[in-house]
Design an enzyme around this catalytic site. Structure first.
Site: not given
Ligand code: FPP
Length: 244
Positions: A24, A27, A37, A41, A73, A135, A192, A198-199, A211
């Protein structure tokens, strides 16, 4: 302590078998760096690479990363499209290197909503790695814990109707074997990043005795050193599974 020194601190007899990560903060990282944003990623993928490399190095058996949730989505269409493409492109780009490192890769989640071509490419690419014994890397993709349970219940119901399983046969083992994670150990440790605690519908059945480890660090900044620190911290905990 540097990376090598930290690795030496790991107690091999207390290794978590399965680590799951809610990545997380991409963004917020982008906002902090005055960039779009999608660049957060993109940077996040570099962290995935780093953490997979470290996992191989320390001999971890299972690593599951939350790549795209069923709730994702709801994001703006261009961001959704970018994420979908980034995830498949990263898989295709890295697969040879992953195979070389004895990693087997799986996508866990619902196929619906993703195009036929997308699913086909995922399966074709992942399949190439399935003979590997190192792995086990899972990308939770179009994944939701409640959806996973709903799918499992529907499958079980269908098997009951066809007589494959009988009515009074349902137990935890049967449910486990119908989840996307069938035959995998439950996550011992769930990490996280970004300060959220949170989950978010991630592995809700499987995390019954996990854990948790939280950090303020945003996912693009999550280092291999911090990953090892999370494992060292995990190794200090007493897991009682409800017993005294
Ligand atoms: C959360 O950050 C991140 C995501 C929803 C996407 C995570 C995906 C990747 C890192 C892409 C690569 C994955 C693989 C398996 C190749 P957020 O956008 O929710 O951040 P924010 O909460 O700060 O807005």
């Amino acid at each position: 302590m540097n990376y090598k020194e930290l690795i030496l601190q790991i107690d091999k007899s207390k290794m978590p078998k399965h680590i799951a990560i809610i990545m997380d903060g991409n963004g917020r990282w982008a906002e902090l760096h005055n960039t779009k944003r999608i660049n957060g990623h993109k940077k996040g993928v570099e962290t995935v690479r780093r953490i997979v490399e470290t996992s191989v190095e320390i001999g971890l058996e299972y690593l599951t990363v939350y790549a795209f949730s069923t709730e994702n989505w709801k994001r703006a269409k261009p961001e959704v499209n970018y994420l979908l493409k980034l995830i498949i492109d990263s898989l295709v780009k890295e697969i040879d290197e992953l195979i070389k490192n004895n990693v087997s890769v799986r996508f866990l989640g619902r196929k619906e909503n993703l195009s036929k071509n997308y699913n086909k490419k995922v399966i074709e690419t992942c399949k190439r790695s399935w003979n590997n014994t190192g792995l086990h890397l899972n990308a939770a993709m179009n994944y939701g814990g409640r959806q996973e349970l709903t799918d499992a219940f529907n499958d079980i119901f269908a098997e009951m109707k066809s007589g494959k399983i009988s009515e009074n046969e349902i137990n935890e083992e049967i449910i486990n074997s119908h989840l996307y994670t069938a035959n995998m150990p439950d996550p011992d440790l769930i990490i996280r990043t970004s300060g959220e605690e949170r989950l978010s519908n991630f592995l809700i059945w499987q995390s019954a005795y996990s854990e948790f480890w939280f950090t303020q660090t945003l996912w693009p900044d999550f280092s291999r050193e911090e990953f090892i620190r999370a494992i060292l911290d995990f190794q200090k905990r007493k897991r009682r599974y409800g017993a005294r």
